[in-house]
Motif scaffolding. Structure first.
Motif, PDB file in Angstrom:
ATOM      1  N   SER A  50     -20.888  36.434  36.456  1.00 56.96           N
ATOM      2  CA  SER A  50     -21.453  37.519  35.643  1.00 56.96           C
ATOM      3  C   SER A  50     -20.395  38.581  35.420  1.00 56.96           C
ATOM      4  N   GLY A  51     -20.417  39.179  34.234  1.00 58.79           N
ATOM      5  CA  GLY A  51     -19.478  40.233  33.885  1.00 58.79           C
ATOM      6  C   GLY A  51     -20.201  41.392  33.223  1.00 58.79           C
ATOM      7  N   VAL A  52     -19.514  42.525  33.150  1.00 68.10           N
ATOM      8  CA  VAL A  52     -20.080  43.734  32.555  1.00 68.10           C
ATOM      9  C   VAL A  52     -19.536  43.890  31.137  1.00 68.10           C
ATOM     10  N   GLU A  53     -20.409  44.242  30.216  1.00 67.48           N
ATOM     11  CA  GLU A  53     -20.015  44.427  28.830  1.00 67.48           C
ATOM     12  C   GLU A  53     -18.907  45.468  28.733  1.00 67.48           C
ATOM     13  N   GLY A  54     -17.819  45.084  28.049  1.00 69.16           N
ATOM     14  CA  GLY A  54     -16.664  45.968  27.932  1.00 69.16           C
ATOM     15  C   GLY A  54     -15.626  45.738  29.013  1.00 69.16           C
ATOM     16  N   GLY A  55     -15.975  44.977  30.062  1.00 75.12           N
ATOM     17  CA  GLY A  55     -15.052  44.680  31.151  1.00 75.12           C
ATOM     18  C   GLY A  55     -14.362  43.339  30.947  1.00 75.12           C
ATOM     19  N   ILE A 156     -23.663  38.188  30.805  1.00 82.71           N
ATOM     20  CA  ILE A 156     -23.106  39.506  30.484  1.00 82.71           C
ATOM     21  C   ILE A 156     -24.197  40.556  30.673  1.00 82.71           C
ATOM     22  N   THR A 157     -23.881  41.599  31.432  1.00 81.09           N
ATOM     23  CA  THR A 157     -24.823  42.695  31.662  1.00 81.09           C
ATOM     24  C   THR A 157     -24.308  43.969  31.008  1.00 81.09           C
ATOM     25  N   HIS A 158     -25.247  44.891  30.712  1.00 82.75           N
ATOM     26  CA  HIS A 158     -24.867  46.161  30.091  1.00 82.75           C
ATOM     27  C   HIS A 158     -24.237  47.080  31.125  1.00 82.75           C
TER      28      HIS A 158
END
Length: 222
Positions: A50-55, A156-158
């Motif tokens: 999982s990753g963070v949006e913009g990262g 992808i998470t916010h």
């Protein structure tokens, strides 16, 4: 053989059956072992990330194979997405990068290493899918190609957003709070000044006629 003949009939029959089954069992075991040796190839990837949006996110991978490499193995790493043997997004030999990932894909891998990392930068919601690593190389048995069958599911998470108040709003709130605290109360300094002015005016009003009368009497006497 003489030993078998001298045994009782029941034991002799059982021994004969075992001797007949033994070659078949050995042959089957040999085939199974050979099959395992031939099929010892694959690609290891994490099942989920999982990753963070913009990262950014790193997808590690490693691969293994049983064949002897050719003098020039010409290893290639390809990455696909969505489904097995799906859309090509990266090719290490040609430098191809899918338009959606322009300037956002970095492959940390060098031939003849058998492990590496794919890095995706500036993540967005459309990057949420399954990613598959595919291997190409030359062996003494020809070109071999295989890939991960399960791939890596990327979620992808916010990113969490911090709400900040405008300085002007904060100043206004502080000013308003100050006004509310002093509402209905007089400033002590203003009260003192008013009282002083009142006393001076009253004194002037009382003293002025006396001075006028004294001046008049002095002038008349003279």
């Amino acid at each position: 053989m003489a030993l078998l003949v001298s045994l009782p009939g029941g034991i002799l029959d059982m021994a004969s059956v075992l001797l007949l089954l033994l070659p078949a069992a050995c042959l089957q075991a040999g085939n199974s072992a050979g099959s395992n040796r031939v099929n010892t190839f694959g690609v290891n990837q994490p099942a989920r990330l999982s990753g963070v949006e913009g990262g950014s996110i790193k997808i590690p991978f490693s691969f293994y194979f049983p064949w002897e490499l050719a003098k020039d193995p010409q290893m290639r790493i390809l990455w696909r997405r969505k489904y097995l043997y799906g859309e090509l997004i990266y090719n290490s030999s040609s430098g191809f990068i899918h338009d959606h990932f322009k300037d956002r894909l970095i492959l940390n891998w060098t031939q003849p290493q058998t492990s590496g990392v794919l890095r995706i930068l500036d993540l967005n919601k459309k990057d949420q899918t399954v990613y598959f690593c595919q291997i190409y190389l030359n062996t003494k048995r020809g070109v071999q190609s295989w890939q991960s069958t399960d791939g890596t599911q990327l979620a992808i998470t916010h990113a969490a957003r911090t709400i900040r108040k405008s300085p002007s709003i904060i100043t206004s709130a502080v000013t308003t709070a100050g006004l509310e605290d002093t509402e209905g109360q007089r400033n002590p300094s203003l009260v003192n000044i008013g009282a002083t002015v009142g006393v001076v005016v009253a004194t002037a009003v009382l003293i002025t006629p006396v001075y006028v009368m004294l001046i008049f009497l002095w002038w008349k006497k003279r």
